[in-house]
Enzyme design. Structure first.
Site, PDB file in Angstrom:
ATOM      1  N   ARG A  49       0.879  -1.180   0.000  1.00 34.75           N
ATOM      2  CA  ARG A  49       0.000   0.000   0.000  1.00 34.75           C
ATOM      3  C   ARG A  49       0.909   1.219   0.000  1.00 34.75           C
ATOM      4  O   ARG A  49       1.707   1.418   0.917  1.00 34.75           O
ATOM      5  CB  ARG A  49      -0.902  -0.003   1.239  1.00 34.75           C
ATOM      6  CG  ARG A  49      -1.560   1.343   1.463  1.00 34.75           C
ATOM      7  CD  ARG A  49      -2.666   1.295   2.489  1.00 34.75           C
ATOM      8  NE  ARG A  49      -3.838   0.641   1.944  1.00 34.75           N
ATOM      9  CZ  ARG A  49      -5.064   0.751   2.470  1.00 34.75           C
ATOM     10  NH1 ARG A  49      -5.267   1.472   3.551  1.00 34.75           N
ATOM     11  NH2 ARG A  49      -6.084   0.138   1.917  1.00 34.75           N
ATOM     12  N   GLN A  63     -10.060  -3.999  -3.241  1.00 37.81           N
ATOM     13  CA  GLN A  63     -11.328  -3.507  -2.674  1.00 37.81           C
ATOM     14  C   GLN A  63     -12.456  -3.723  -3.684  1.00 37.81           C
ATOM     15  O   GLN A  63     -13.558  -4.145  -3.319  1.00 37.81           O
ATOM     16  CB  GLN A  63     -11.205  -2.015  -2.339  1.00 37.81           C
ATOM     17  CG  GLN A  63     -12.501  -1.398  -1.866  1.00 37.81           C
ATOM     18  CD  GLN A  63     -12.923  -1.881  -0.490  1.00 37.81           C
ATOM     19  OE1 GLN A  63     -12.157  -1.777   0.451  1.00 37.81           O
ATOM     20  NE2 GLN A  63     -14.143  -2.419  -0.363  1.00 37.81           N
ATOM     21  N   ASP A 100     -17.087   7.496  -1.815  1.00 38.57           N
ATOM     22  CA  ASP A 100     -15.843   7.341  -1.056  1.00 38.57           C
ATOM     23  C   ASP A 100     -15.533   8.695  -0.431  1.00 38.57           C
ATOM     24  O   ASP A 100     -16.181   9.703  -0.769  1.00 38.57           O
ATOM     25  CB  ASP A 100     -14.705   6.880  -2.003  1.00 38.57           C
ATOM     26  CG  ASP A 100     -13.420   6.545  -1.257  1.00 38.57           C
ATOM     27  OD1 ASP A 100     -13.453   6.320  -0.035  1.00 38.57           O
ATOM     28  OD2 ASP A 100     -12.343   6.512  -1.910  1.00 38.57           O
ATOM     29  N   ARG A 152     -13.631  -8.377   1.756  1.00 33.75           N
ATOM     30  CA  ARG A 152     -12.202  -8.171   1.501  1.00 33.75           C
ATOM     31  C   ARG A 152     -11.468  -9.488   1.757  1.00 33.75           C
ATOM     32  O   ARG A 152     -10.592  -9.889   0.981  1.00 33.75           O
ATOM     33  CB  ARG A 152     -11.622  -7.079   2.429  1.00 33.75           C
ATOM     34  CG  ARG A 152     -12.093  -5.670   2.167  1.00 33.75           C
ATOM     35  CD  ARG A 152     -11.686  -5.155   0.802  1.00 33.75           C
ATOM     36  NE  ARG A 152     -10.252  -5.124   0.612  1.00 33.75           N
ATOM     37  CZ  ARG A 152      -9.434  -4.147   1.051  1.00 33.75           C
ATOM     38  NH1 ARG A 152      -9.937  -3.120   1.706  1.00 33.75           N
ATOM     39  NH2 ARG A 152      -8.137  -4.180   0.793  1.00 33.75           N
ATOM     40  N   HIS A 208      -7.411   0.850  -6.396  1.00 31.46           N
ATOM     41  CA  HIS A 208      -7.634   0.009  -5.196  1.00 31.46           C
ATOM     42  C   HIS A 208      -8.329  -1.280  -5.650  1.00 31.46           C
ATOM     43  O   HIS A 208      -9.489  -1.536  -5.336  1.00 31.46           O
ATOM     44  CB  HIS A 208      -8.485   0.777  -4.175  1.00 31.46           C
ATOM     45  CG  HIS A 208      -8.437   0.208  -2.788  1.00 31.46           C
ATOM     46  ND1 HIS A 208      -7.678  -0.903  -2.455  1.00 31.46           N
ATOM     47  CD2 HIS A 208      -9.054   0.594  -1.635  1.00 31.46           C
ATOM     48  CE1 HIS A 208      -7.840  -1.153  -1.166  1.00 31.46           C
ATOM     49  NE2 HIS A 208      -8.660  -0.264  -0.649  1.00 31.46           N
ATOM     50  N   CYS A 219     -16.177   1.820   0.656  1.00 29.18           N
ATOM     51  CA  CYS A 219     -15.051   0.949   1.032  1.00 29.18           C
ATOM     52  C   CYS A 219     -14.653   1.116   2.493  1.00 29.18           C
ATOM     53  O   CYS A 219     -14.020   0.235   3.055  1.00 29.18           O
ATOM     54  CB  CYS A 219     -13.857   1.218   0.114  1.00 29.18           C
ATOM     55  SG  CYS A 219     -13.136   2.859   0.322  1.00 29.18           S
TER      56      CYS A 219
HETATM   57  N1  NVA Z   1      -9.844   6.826  -1.332  1.00 30.04           N
HETATM   58  C1  NVA Z   1      -9.508   6.407   0.017  1.00 30.04           C
HETATM   59  C2  NVA Z   1      -9.702   4.924   0.163  1.00 30.04           C
HETATM   60  C3  NVA Z   1      -9.371   4.404   1.539  1.00 30.04           C
HETATM   61  C4  NVA Z   1      -9.514   2.919   1.636  1.00 30.04           C
HETATM   62  C5  NVA Z   1      -8.072   6.794   0.312  1.00 30.04           C
HETATM   63  O1  NVA Z   1      -7.221   6.605  -0.562  1.00 30.04           O
HETATM   64  O2  NVA Z   1      -7.807   7.297   1.395  1.00 30.04           O
HETATM   65  N1   CP Z   2     -11.151  -0.023   2.542  1.00 29.32           N
HETATM   66  C1   CP Z   2      -9.880  -0.073   2.959  1.00 29.32           C
HETATM   67  O1   CP Z   2      -8.954  -0.283   2.190  1.00 29.32           O
HETATM   68  O2   CP Z   2      -9.719   0.069   4.300  1.00 29.32           O
HETATM   69  P1   CP Z   2      -8.359   0.252   5.088  1.00 29.32           P
HETATM   70  O3   CP Z   2      -7.783   1.590   4.700  1.00 29.32           O
HETATM   71  O4   CP Z   2      -8.754   0.198   6.534  1.00 29.32           O
HETATM   72  O5   CP Z   2      -7.416  -0.857   4.709  1.00 29.32           O
END
Ligand code: NVA
Ligand code: CP
Length: 325
Positions: free
Chosen positions: A121, A151, A244, A312, A148, A284
């Site tokens: 990540r 997800q 989101d 997930r 992502h 998500c």
């Molecule tokens: N768009 C959000 C998704 C978090 C799972 C982010 O990147 O923070």
């Molecule tokens: N939806 C998601 O990716 O959650 P986290 O940021 O908690 O991993």
């Protein structure tokens, strides 16, 4: 089987094709491959619910590099590896040498000597590509600024469970179009033949290259891709309503500007009254109640966000089994 494809005779061919492959974005997979992964997820979920052991990755190890925070991704990958008979190692960039400037390519080469798969990540999507180019084990994208994909595999599994199909449905995504979820939802939707309408304010539209590629793909699967600044148009007769956060990880300094820009793009009762009466709501998570979505929607009868979060685990176990098996 909850969709038209049967993999009874082709599972071994698809396993062989996908073994060792990285999972960086959904555009890199064929429709059939994504349906197959969903099928494996359904089977693995069944085994887990029945309490039947399924140690397909016995003795295998997944390294998980995190440069951003996570609850769901970290825990679901770690638990998933355990349920598959393997093990996961949490590697925070704060603690490993990557955070002190060791190159991505050296990190990839070194970790490949210890582990059977890597999950990362991070911020730039190019970093994930670089990791995959230099690793000799499969690399899974656990979120970048651009995509992502794991997800969205969970999202597709959730929609399949609640709607019994994917092809022919209409999904709408309301909010930040230039965001990892919007991009992966667009890529995933067209692969499974789902119409998708994305509504975002001007200046927050989805990435142009991704939009062009998704529109081209939509031509092959016969679905409609719409990018608009009108949330009312997007939500019209939608089967699936998605949003989101307005401020993603790494954009915190833009929070105030974004709060203003996204006024009128909140998913609330009024907006959802234009969706189909049996629509489902996905997010998500983490969510900000009162910003991108009201509490009555995310905590209401149409919301499936906790099934989505659970999925997930199941969707990722399928990816791990097939890629690392
Ligand atoms: N768009 C959000 C998704 C978090 C799972 C982010 O990147 O923070
Ligand atoms: N939806 C998601 O990716 O959650 P986290 O940021 O908690 O991993």
């Amino acid at each position: 089987m909850s969709h038209a494809l049967s993999f009874k005779n082709t599972a071994h061919l698809l396993d062989a094709k996908l073994q060792g492959k990285s999972f960086l974005s959904l555009s890199e997979f064929q429709s059939e491959e994504l349906f197959y992964l969903l099928d494996v997820a359904v089977e693995l979920k069944k085994l887990q619910k029945q309490g039947k052991p399924h140690p397909y990755l016995s003795g295998k190890v997944l390294g998980m590099i995190f440069e951003k925070s996570s609850t769901r991704t970290r825990v679901s990958f770690e638990v998933g590896m355990l349920q598959l008979g393997g093990h996961a190692i949490f590697l925070s960039s704060k603690d490993i040498q990557l955070g002190r400037g060791e190159s991505i390519s050296d990190t990839a080469k070194v970790l490949s000597r210890y582990v059977d798969g890597l999950m990362i990540r991070t911020f730039a999507h190019d970093s994930v590509k670089e990791l995959a180019e230099n690793a000799t084990v499969p690399v899974i994208n656990g979120l970048t600024d651009l995509h992502h994909p794991t997800q969205v595999m969970a999202d597709l599994l959730t929609i399949l469970e609640h709607k019994g199909k994917l092809t022919g449905l209409k999904m709408c995504y309301i909010g930040d179009g230039n965001n990892n979820m919007a991009h992966s939802l667009m890529e995933g939707a067209v692969k499974v033949g789902m119409h998708i309408s994305v509504a975002s304010p001007k200046g927050y539209e989805p990435n142009g290259e991704i939009t062009a590629a998704v529109k081209e793909e939509a031509g092959k699967t016969g679905c409609v891709v719409e990018v608009t600044d009108d949330p009312w148009k997007a939500v019209e007769q939608a089967d699936v309503v998605v949003t989101d956060v307005w401020t993603s990880m790494g954009q915190e300094e833009e929070t105030l500007k974004r709060l203003e820009a996204f006024q009128g793009y909140q998913v609330n009762e009024k907006l959802c009254s234009k969706a189909k009466s049996d629509y489902i709501f996905l997010h998500c998570l983490p969510a900000h109640r009162g910003e991108e979505v009201t509490a009555d929607i995310i905590d209401g009868p149409h919301s499936v966000v906790f099934d989505e979060a659970e999925n997930r685990l199941h969707a990722q176990k399928a990816i791990l089994k097939v890629l690392m098996g």
